[in-house]
Design a protein around this motif. Sequence first.
Motif: not given
Length: 423
Positions: A276-287
């Motif tokens: 199982h995979i969780i991609v963590l995106v380096n951003s402050e924006r909601y999404g």
Amino acid sequence: MKRLLSMLCLLCCMTVTYAQAFDQYFEDRTLRIDYNFAGNAKQQNLSVDELNVMPRWYGKRQHLAELPMEGNGQITVKDHKTGKVIYRNSFSTLFQEWLSYPEAATATKSFENVFLVPFPKDTVDITLDLRNNRREIMASLTHQVVPTDILIRHIGFKHVTPFVTLQAAADTSHCIHLAYIAEGYKPSEMQTFIADAKRCMEYLFSYEPFKSMRNRFNIVAVEAPSQESGTSEPGKGIWKNTALHSHYDTFYSERYLTTLSLKTMHDYLAGTPYEHIIVLVNSERYGGGGILNSYLLSTTHNQYTKEVVVHEFGHSFCGLGDEYAYESEEVPMYPHDVEPWEANLTTLANFHGKWEDMIKKGTPIPTPKGTNIHTIGVYEGAGYSTHGVYRPLQDCRMRTNEYPEFCPVCKRALTRLIDFYTK
């Protein structure tokens, strides 16, 4: 005492049987199959792109031919000599979701998809089928895999993306292998990524049933490096060179954050302990976004990161449906004369087997919204429709960001799935 000994013997026999079933047909390696899904609303085509083998198998080793949920598609592995089903799994895809949008009526597109199965010892026949919102098969492909095929690419044996073990399961042979992978983090930002992954891990385990079943999860953080920080924002004309090429505005929905580069993602994960995979995106924006047995994405520096990570994990891990509805626009995702396969949604077309056993006698069905907020019932407004689709509780983690927990029906579905994978 005799009864206890008998139960222990039975449990031991079942464990041995499961092990024998796996060892009879599979090696302790992973067959990764890359597919291309292409088409439009009228016609869909499935094709094999590439076969890959990775060093270990990190998926289920018991209940091999069983499905805990139907999904929007299924992959079935059969022994070629006997025709016996030796492995099955379910999934959902962005391709199928796209087919429900108006664009699919006039355009033809292709999508990458990647599926993992245990590596077979002998020749197998693999069938892939996609299902529409009436739970009917709309596209299917059967192909043969010969494990001695010299063109099966070996990956993850020599070169492995650096990763950190955040938590080791109590029993790593009967656990759920979860990988966080970095997106939009430059090499100089990897310590930030590890800190973000640890924080998101704690977010997940602050919710039941994950909190009580924490020792059944093995979790790593995979340091996939990006050339630039952040992610692409097409609506703002911003395009970033990142590891997984993620972007907002998926299907022109402003906050829908996904990646279409599934082969690249699995290349980075090759050789690490993951399913199982969780991609963590380096951003402050909601999404964010979550796709059953594929992946979920979430930004890490938004005030709602905790809520998004946990909500989307409900989708990607357990296939839980969204319990909210669009007041301004109905989305006909669920035909009202077909029962959804999701454990927390119903159209009352065939409610038997859902959560009717959890409803107190005398509770009206459908259930009025004025009822006690903790009363399990059948509340109208779910699955993006204000009418005709129902949810179990007035609020839930699968409905709003504000509600502090999963409802009892979702908790039960999650608990059953964790047991399915680990017992």
